[in-house]
Design an enzyme around this catalytic site. Structure first.
Site, PDB file in Angstrom:
ATOM      1  N   LYS A 145      14.443  -4.578  -7.890  1.00  0.00           N
ATOM      2  CA  LYS A 145      13.985  -3.806  -9.042  1.00  0.00           C
ATOM      3  C   LYS A 145      15.089  -2.967  -9.686  1.00  0.00           C
ATOM      4  CE  LYS A 145       9.022  -2.885  -8.361  1.00  0.00           C
ATOM      5  NZ  LYS A 145       8.056  -1.763  -8.246  1.00  0.00           N
ATOM      6  N   ASP A 187      10.702   4.001  -7.135  1.00  0.00           N
ATOM      7  CA  ASP A 187       9.944   2.787  -6.837  1.00  0.00           C
ATOM      8  C   ASP A 187      10.825   1.552  -7.008  1.00  0.00           C
ATOM      9  OD1 ASP A 187       7.838   1.058  -6.193  1.00  0.00           O
ATOM     10  OD2 ASP A 187       7.123   0.960  -8.252  1.00  0.00           O
ATOM     11  N   HIS A 228      -7.569   0.702 -15.268  1.00  0.00           N
ATOM     12  CA  HIS A 228      -8.184   0.734 -16.594  1.00  0.00           C
ATOM     13  C   HIS A 228      -7.182   0.961 -17.719  1.00  0.00           C
ATOM     14  CE1 HIS A 228     -12.379   0.367 -15.398  1.00  0.00           C
ATOM     15  NE2 HIS A 228     -12.088   1.112 -14.352  1.00  0.00           N
ATOM     16  N   ASN A 288       9.310   0.625  -1.466  1.00  0.00           N
ATOM     17  CA  ASN A 288       9.554   2.000  -1.897  1.00  0.00           C
ATOM     18  C   ASN A 288       8.997   3.025  -0.922  1.00  0.00           C
ATOM     19  OD1 ASN A 288       7.094   0.702  -3.398  1.00  0.00           O
ATOM     20  ND2 ASN A 288       6.574   2.854  -3.134  1.00  0.00           N
ATOM     21  N   GLY A 312       0.782  -1.234   0.000  1.00  0.00           N
ATOM     22  CA  GLY A 312       0.000   0.000   0.000  1.00  0.00           C
ATOM     23  C   GLY A 312       0.808   1.275   0.000  1.00  0.00           C
ATOM     24  N   ALA A 313       2.129   1.183  -0.247  1.00  0.00           N
ATOM     25  CA  ALA A 313       2.969   2.380  -0.156  1.00  0.00           C
ATOM     26  C   ALA A 313       2.575   3.448  -1.168  1.00  0.00           C
ATOM     27  CB  ALA A 313       4.439   2.005  -0.336  1.00  0.00           C
ATOM     28  N   GLU A 314       2.085   3.044  -2.345  1.00  0.00           N
ATOM     29  CA  GLU A 314       1.683   4.037  -3.343  1.00  0.00           C
ATOM     30  C   GLU A 314       0.514   4.890  -2.849  1.00  0.00           C
ATOM     31  OE1 GLU A 314       4.355   1.547  -5.205  1.00  0.00           O
ATOM     32  OE2 GLU A 314       2.537   0.925  -4.153  1.00  0.00           O
TER      33      GLU A 314
END
Length: 702
Positions: A349, A322, A623, A277, A199-201
């Protein structure tokens, strides 16, 4: 006799006692530390997420090998009631297979025949999907002394009875009013179930916790980043970390969620956890004066009994890209520079392959395993990356490799002690970062990156590719590489039969020779395969199993690069054996039919531009970039007129929350939504005209 197992996941309890269970004196899921340790040499079962505590994803089984793998065939398969991504690694104990589906559902099946044994649905409120950054996936369960443990998308840790699938206890591990989720698999160490969160974003503070395996009572918790500096910190480690932060990061969460990687050394009693991140991504916002921002993007080694940190190593100090360190952690013993070392390996990453001494955290090597432009190298004396000028995009936009997808993401890496090679699912694609600090406004529960995500309006096919990289951690270079035309290929598994298995984004399941990288076998899976495969034996017969079902971050973010492989989600469990004779049914034909001829949009360029900004900071994560869906969530360019007329009811009031489309009325206004609608319709018209022009050109050439 090969038996085809097709079952619809209706989630009604099934009373069935498998023959393997009846024969097991200690009952089902009879797993403890001694048995996990012994499985290093006995490959009959797959008892933990990475098979053993070392997380090598290597099995000594060799009845299926590089000489006979051409005879591998489908032994049985199970059609699954699932239309989102499948990322779970199955657990196999004494002939019973346990795995998870989207929305944190769990099932058990006979590992030799596919007969369904039981199912469990935790009943997650579907609107919680808004907080799942990268699909409502789940990467699997843990088993321990007759119980099956699963983390749920709404933050619960649940213990199930392995015989029946009935809930024994449940612990809410997160504040469910915040944007926390759980997608990772638990691990059980010393009678404690370890679980992290994501949930960091969306603005949370990361941590991981240990719960008593019998009672569900929390034993300890490790917070990854400091909280409000005006208040006492939870540990001395955080007091130390506090010096590496500035500004008002705690108001934005701070990040550092530990959502995937864990490994354990029983001799050292050290649990190794990879952290994530920052929140927001851009350090200019969360810590304006700089700083390393400990313990973001780090490997932390903690005492498994107390949760107190013993050492840490930060792969990306002051992360602004990130570049999580939540990718697989693998433990091994090897000789480096003439000295036997107990090492820890990770390919996070950021594109560097790290080898550390797992007793001390000393950096032994760090080399690029793919295209990396944000840093020139890692200085072995300081352990820090030597960043390239402008990589932090403080002033000007900066194109960097890798981007947020990472050079390696969650897809499992494996290691073969026979070849000495690590097998990395490599992604190669860039991102254009730009500094959004000036216009940043924190939106609780929404994406808060501040890195120019509103400018990520197209994801063209030509920028993305992938590979299977066989990396030599001693020589610090690739031994061989198998290139792929597409990104987001699946996890890997190595075996004693000199094989490495991997699924692909374009719908194949492939076996290579582990030493030389020669492709020896492949199977058409009819859908993208992301999950890590496993192998096990029942009655002396070896099987290879993999969860197949396209989705995850790539399937949601979409764009032309995601559509290019030409797959969609067909969710199945595929199980193979030598001389397997089953076959998959033909793929149902699915046609995309225009229900209208798009017309030019009657809206100002400013309205369309504003709609694009709102769409790409709020809607694109599900989406699709450029309103081009990856095929998992409906493509809004093709939404019906009735759906478009109901946009306010759907988006602002949550009319479809039961199907996973939560209300966004807290961050989107009616005026915003009108501009988003104009943007979608403008994009539909532009793409229609582009397609028509190409069709007319091809017709003229004929």
């Amino acid at each position: 006799m090969n038996r085809k197992a097709v079952f619809a996941m209706a989630f009604a309890a099934a009373a069935f006692i498998a023959p393997q269970w009846a024969a097991a004196k200690a009952g089902p899921a009879n797993v403890d530390a001694a048995r996990i340790a012994a499985s290093r040499k006995d490959g009959a079962n797959w008892l933990s997420h990475g098979r053993t505590y070392a997380e090598q994803r290597y099995s000594p089984l060799a009845k299926i090998n590089d000489h006979n793998v051409s005879r591998l065939g489908l032994a049985w398969y199970a059609d699954l009631d699932n239309d989102r991504g499948l990322e779970a690694t199955p657990i196999v104990v004494d002939g019973v297979l346990y795995a998870t589906l989207a929305w944190s559902r769990v099932f058990a099946a006979d590992a030799a025949t596919g007969k369904k044994l039981w199912e469990f649905d935790p009943g997650v409120e579907k609107s919680k999907g808004r907080h799942a950054c990268c699909d409502v996936v789940n990467r699997g369960v843990a088993v321990w002394k007759g119980k099956v443990y699963v983390g749920t998308i709404d933050g619960r840790l649940i213990a199930l009875d392995a015989s029946s699938g009935k809930q024994i206890w449940s612990a809410q591990t997160t504040d469910n009013t915040q944007a926390y989720t759980i997608t990772g698999a638990p691990r059980v160490v010393n009678g404690k179930v370890i679980i992290g969160n994501g949930g960091a974003e969306l603005g949370v503070r990361g941590y991981f916790s240990a719960y008593d395996a019998n009672s569900g009572k929390m034993a300890w918790r490790f917070y990854v980043v400091p909280g409000d500096p005006s208040k006492p910190q939870e540990s001395p480690e955080l007091e130390k970390a506090l010096k590496t932060w500035n500004g008002e990061w705690w108001k934005y969460g701070g990040g550092g969620t530990a959502w995937n990687a864990m490994a354990y050394d029983p001799q050292l009693n050290l649990l190794y956890v990879g952290t994530g991140n920052g929140s927001p991504w851009n350090r200019q916002i969360r810590s304006p004066e700089g700083g390393d921002n400990l313990y973001l993007s780090s490997i932390v080694a903690v005492n498994a009994d107390t949760g107190r940190m013993v050492w840490h190593y930060q792969t990306t100090p002051g992360d602004s890209w990130d570049f999580t360190a939540t990718q697989d952690i693998i433990l091994a013993d090897m000789e480096i520079n003439g000295k036997k070392r107990k090492v820890l390996m990770q390919a996070p990453k950021n594109g560097f392959f790290y080898v550390l001494d797992r007793q001390t955290g000393e950096l032994l090597s760090a080399e690029k395993f793919g295209k990396v432009t944000w840093a020139e190298r890692v200085d072995l004396k300081t352990g820090r990356p030597v960043e390239t000028p402008g990589a932090r995009y403080e002033k000007d936009p900066s194109v960097q490799w890798p981007g947020p997808f990472g050079a390696h993401n969650w897809q499992p890496m494996s290691f073969s002690p026979k070849t000495g090679l690590a097998y990395i699912p490599y992604h190669e694609l860039p991102f254009v970062y730009s500094n959004g600090a000036k216009d940043f406004h924190y939106r609780p529960g929404a994406w808060n990156l501040g890195s120019g995500e509103e400018n990520f309006t197209a994801f063209p096919r030509e920028v993305a590719s992938g590979a299977l990289v066989a990396w030599d951690p001693v020589k610090q270079k690739a031994a061989w590489t198998a290139p792929y035309a597409f990104h987001w290929n699946g996890g890997t598994m190595a075996t004693g039969g000199n094989l490495v298995f991997q699924g692909t984004a374009d719908g194949r399941f492939v076996a290579y020779s582990a030493d030389a990288g020669k492709k020896l076998w492949e199977f058409g899976a009819q859908t993208g395969v992301m999950a890590g495969p496993v192998t096990y034996s029942v009655g002396g017969k070896q099987y290879v199993a993999v969860m197949a079902g396209w989705g995850g971050a790539a399937g949601l973010i979409g764009g032309e690069a995601t559509l290019a492989p030409g797959v969609r989600n067909i969710s199945r469990l595929l199980v193979f054996a030598l001389d397997g004779k089953e076959a998959l049914p033909p793929i149902p034909v699915k046609k995309v039919v225009y229900t209208r001829i798009p017309q030019p949009v009657q809206a100002s360029p400013e309205s369309i531009a504003h709609g694009s900004r709102i769409f790409h900071t709020t809607c694109a994560m599900c989406h699709g970039v450029g309103a081009v869906s990856g095929g998992i969530i409906p493509d809004l360019r093709f939404s019906s007129d009735a759906t478009r007329n109901a946009f306010e009811e759907i988006v602002l009031k949550g009319a479809l929350h039961a199907r996973g489309m939560a209300s966004f009325g807290d961050v989107v206004t009616s005026a915003d939504l009108a501009d988003v609608k104009a943007y979608i319709m403008d994009k539909e018209y532009a793409d229609y005209m582009k397609s028509k022009e190409q069709h007319d050109k091809q017709s003229a050439q004929r």
